[in-house]
Design an enzyme around this catalytic site. Structure first.
Site, PDB file in Angstrom:
ATOM      1  N   HIS A  13       0.865  -1.189   0.000  1.00 44.04           N
ATOM      2  CA  HIS A  13       0.000   0.000   0.000  1.00 44.04           C
ATOM      3  C   HIS A  13       0.898   1.234   0.000  1.00 44.04           C
ATOM      4  O   HIS A  13       1.279   1.760   1.046  1.00 44.04           O
ATOM      5  CB  HIS A  13      -0.917  -0.020   1.223  1.00 44.04           C
ATOM      6  CG  HIS A  13      -2.068   0.931   1.127  1.00 44.04           C
ATOM      7  ND1 HIS A  13      -3.388   0.528   1.093  1.00 44.04           N
ATOM      8  CD2 HIS A  13      -2.107   2.285   1.045  1.00 44.04           C
ATOM      9  CE1 HIS A  13      -4.178   1.578   1.014  1.00 44.04           C
ATOM     10  NE2 HIS A  13      -3.410   2.674   0.976  1.00 44.04           N
ATOM     11  N   HIS A  15       1.395   4.893  -2.172  1.00 44.95           N
ATOM     12  CA  HIS A  15       0.894   5.849  -3.161  1.00 44.95           C
ATOM     13  C   HIS A  15       2.050   6.607  -3.801  1.00 44.95           C
ATOM     14  O   HIS A  15       2.878   7.210  -3.103  1.00 44.95           O
ATOM     15  CB  HIS A  15      -0.056   6.845  -2.504  1.00 44.95           C
ATOM     16  CG  HIS A  15      -1.365   6.250  -2.087  1.00 44.95           C
ATOM     17  ND1 HIS A  15      -2.485   6.278  -2.888  1.00 44.95           N
ATOM     18  CD2 HIS A  15      -1.738   5.602  -0.954  1.00 44.95           C
ATOM     19  CE1 HIS A  15      -3.488   5.692  -2.268  1.00 44.95           C
ATOM     20  NE2 HIS A  15      -3.058   5.264  -1.085  1.00 44.95           N
ATOM     21  N   ASP A  17       2.076   9.453  -5.605  1.00 45.86           N
ATOM     22  CA  ASP A  17       2.093  10.912  -5.430  1.00 45.86           C
ATOM     23  C   ASP A  17       2.298  11.338  -3.991  1.00 45.86           C
ATOM     24  O   ASP A  17       2.551  12.519  -3.717  1.00 45.86           O
ATOM     25  CB  ASP A  17       0.829  11.556  -6.010  1.00 45.86           C
ATOM     26  CG  ASP A  17      -0.454  10.904  -5.535  1.00 45.86           C
ATOM     27  OD1 ASP A  17      -0.392   9.840  -4.891  1.00 45.86           O
ATOM     28  OD2 ASP A  17      -1.535  11.452  -5.816  1.00 45.86           O
ATOM     29  N   GLY A 171      -9.757   7.944  -1.853  1.00 46.58           N
ATOM     30  CA  GLY A 171     -10.272   9.306  -1.742  1.00 46.58           C
ATOM     31  C   GLY A 171     -11.058   9.500  -0.457  1.00 46.58           C
ATOM     32  O   GLY A 171     -10.846   8.795   0.527  1.00 46.58           O
ATOM     33  N   HIS A 198      -9.974   0.941  -0.458  1.00 46.60           N
ATOM     34  CA  HIS A 198      -9.795   1.714   0.774  1.00 46.60           C
ATOM     35  C   HIS A 198     -11.119   1.693   1.551  1.00 46.60           C
ATOM     36  O   HIS A 198     -12.135   2.220   1.072  1.00 46.60           O
ATOM     37  CB  HIS A 198      -9.466   3.167   0.458  1.00 46.60           C
ATOM     38  CG  HIS A 198      -8.039   3.419   0.094  1.00 46.60           C
ATOM     39  ND1 HIS A 198      -7.462   2.947  -1.067  1.00 46.60           N
ATOM     40  CD2 HIS A 198      -7.063   4.135   0.730  1.00 46.60           C
ATOM     41  CE1 HIS A 198      -6.200   3.351  -1.131  1.00 46.60           C
ATOM     42  NE2 HIS A 198      -5.928   4.080  -0.045  1.00 46.60           N
ATOM     43  N   GLU A 201     -11.310   3.274   7.129  1.00 46.83           N
ATOM     44  CA  GLU A 201     -10.310   4.240   7.588  1.00 46.83           C
ATOM     45  C   GLU A 201     -11.033   5.478   8.112  1.00 46.83           C
ATOM     46  O   GLU A 201     -11.001   5.777   9.298  1.00 46.83           O
ATOM     47  CB  GLU A 201      -9.363   4.613   6.441  1.00 46.83           C
ATOM     48  CG  GLU A 201      -8.286   5.605   6.822  1.00 46.83           C
ATOM     49  CD  GLU A 201      -7.466   6.083   5.625  1.00 46.83           C
ATOM     50  OE1 GLU A 201      -6.378   6.627   5.855  1.00 46.83           O
ATOM     51  OE2 GLU A 201      -7.923   5.929   4.473  1.00 46.83           O
ATOM     52  N   ASP A 279       1.940   3.567   3.050  1.00 51.03           N
ATOM     53  CA  ASP A 279       0.929   4.490   2.520  1.00 51.03           C
ATOM     54  C   ASP A 279       1.585   5.589   1.694  1.00 51.03           C
ATOM     55  O   ASP A 279       1.495   5.594   0.473  1.00 51.03           O
ATOM     56  CB  ASP A 279       0.078   5.080   3.650  1.00 51.03           C
ATOM     57  CG  ASP A 279      -1.310   5.502   3.179  1.00 51.03           C
ATOM     58  OD1 ASP A 279      -1.675   5.218   2.025  1.00 51.03           O
ATOM     59  OD2 ASP A 279      -2.039   6.105   3.986  1.00 51.03           O
TER      60      ASP A 279
END
Length: 344
Positions: A13, A15, A17, A171, A198, A201, A279
């Site tokens: 997991h 990301h 960006d 998102g 996702h 959370e 993450d």
């Protein structure tokens, strides 16, 4: 800590960006003639990294806005993907799944296929250079249109087996519950694309339930709030559905009140297949070694238990059986060399 750094690891997991270095952003800005604050790296990082004042997931996600301005070209996408692998290789992370939302990188005219192709080029170059087996997960975004998300699913189908291994939904979970996206992920299922979502959370366990039973998720991103539904927790355990937990990020987004409230030890002790991930290494100021160090510090995880957590991650990887078998053999050899009992 030295032994922890040497242990072979995985990160499922991650990301793209959220894991860009400030020096890379500066380089891209200079090469492409883009405006950027004239600051040293340790000051520029404040635009990219959360601090103690992060109140929720929405605050956390706001840090991506700055970086995305510099990830709109083929060159930038290839470079940031390559850099991601260089960064994780320093912590002996030998398998990495990089996820990104193609629709967020199209301001300068790139198509969804262009975006995916250039990220994969960067990942392939990094894999050859640093020896980290790397695959990509394409993100559909909450709040995006049906058309935008279907374009991502179609691209995932086209690149499946060519570097892309799954699709995701990410998102603002609280604002956009997963049931709104059933048709998108039903389409993905028809195309035999593996799915991770996702959930749990910034939303409750009902989102995890929806992700599994209606969106086709075979892994859950985060899943922190699973404990609120004991019956669902039992279902997750019995079916061996892995949770992609990201301890430092989960604390920062206030998915829980603090380290004393984080349920990872509870889940692990109950037999849930918990995986540990970063993450966003820049946004969260983390790395995979640091994540495991936090578990040792706060929950007294032993080194053999850390190895078991890593084995959960390796078993949950979206890899073909032969590739996974080869990777397991490599992990077991390295663990043996470190004087640890091979268990993956």
């Amino acid at each position: 800590m030295e032994l922890l750094e040497k242990i072979p690891k995985v990160d499922l997991h991650f990301h793209l960006d959220g894991s860009v270095r400030p020096e890379t952003i500066k380089q891209i800005a200079q090469e492409e003639g883009l405006a950027i604050p004239d600051l040293p790296n340790d000051a520029l990082i404040r635009y990219m990294q959360v601090d103690r004042n992060c109140n929720n997931l929405q605050d956390y996600l706001s840090k991506f806005d700055f970086v995305l301005n510099y990830m709109q070209s083929a060159r930038a996408l290839e470079q940031t993907a390559y850099d991601a692998i260089e960064q994780v290789s320093a912590h002996n992370c030998q398998y990495l799944e990089v996820r990104f939302a193609p629709q967020l990188h199209r301001k300068n005219g790139l198509s969804v296929h262009d975006v995916v192709s250039h990220v994969l080029k960067g990942l392939n170059r990094g894999e050859k250079q640093f020896g980290v087996v790397t695959r990509a997960i394409l993100i559909c975004l909450r709040g995006h249109t049906h058309k935008e998300n279907m374009e991502v699913v179609e691209a995932a189908a086209d690149f499946l087996g060519k570097g892309v291994v799954a699709v995701d939904l990410a998102g603002d979970e609280a604002g956009y519950p997963p049931e709104r996206y059933r048709d998108i992920f039903q389409a993905a299922q028809k195309k035999n694309i593996p799915i991770t979502i996702h959930a749990g959370e910034a939303g409750g366990p009902e989102n995890i339930d929806e992700a599994i039973h209606h969106l086709g998720a075979v892994r859950i991103g985060h899943g922190v709030r699973l404990r609120e539904d004991p019956q669902l927790l039992n279902t997750i355990k019995e079916n061996g559905i892995p949770l992609e937990m990201c301890p430092i990020s989960n604390i920062q987004t206030k998915a829980v009140k603090g380290w004393d409230d984080y349920p990872i030890r509870q889940y692990f002790d109950q037999g849930v297949h918990v995986t540990v991930n970063t993450d966003n290494i820049t946004v969260s100021n983390t790395n995979i070694t640091k994540e495991y160090a936090k578990l040792i510090k706060h929950y007294r995880f032993s080194i053999p238990e850390i190895v078991k957590l890593i084995s959960f991650g390796l078993n949950a990887a979206f890899l073909e059986k032969k590739e996974k078998g080869e990777l397991k053999a490599t992990f077991n050899r390295e663990l043996q060399q470190l004087g640890l009992q091979p268990k993956v």
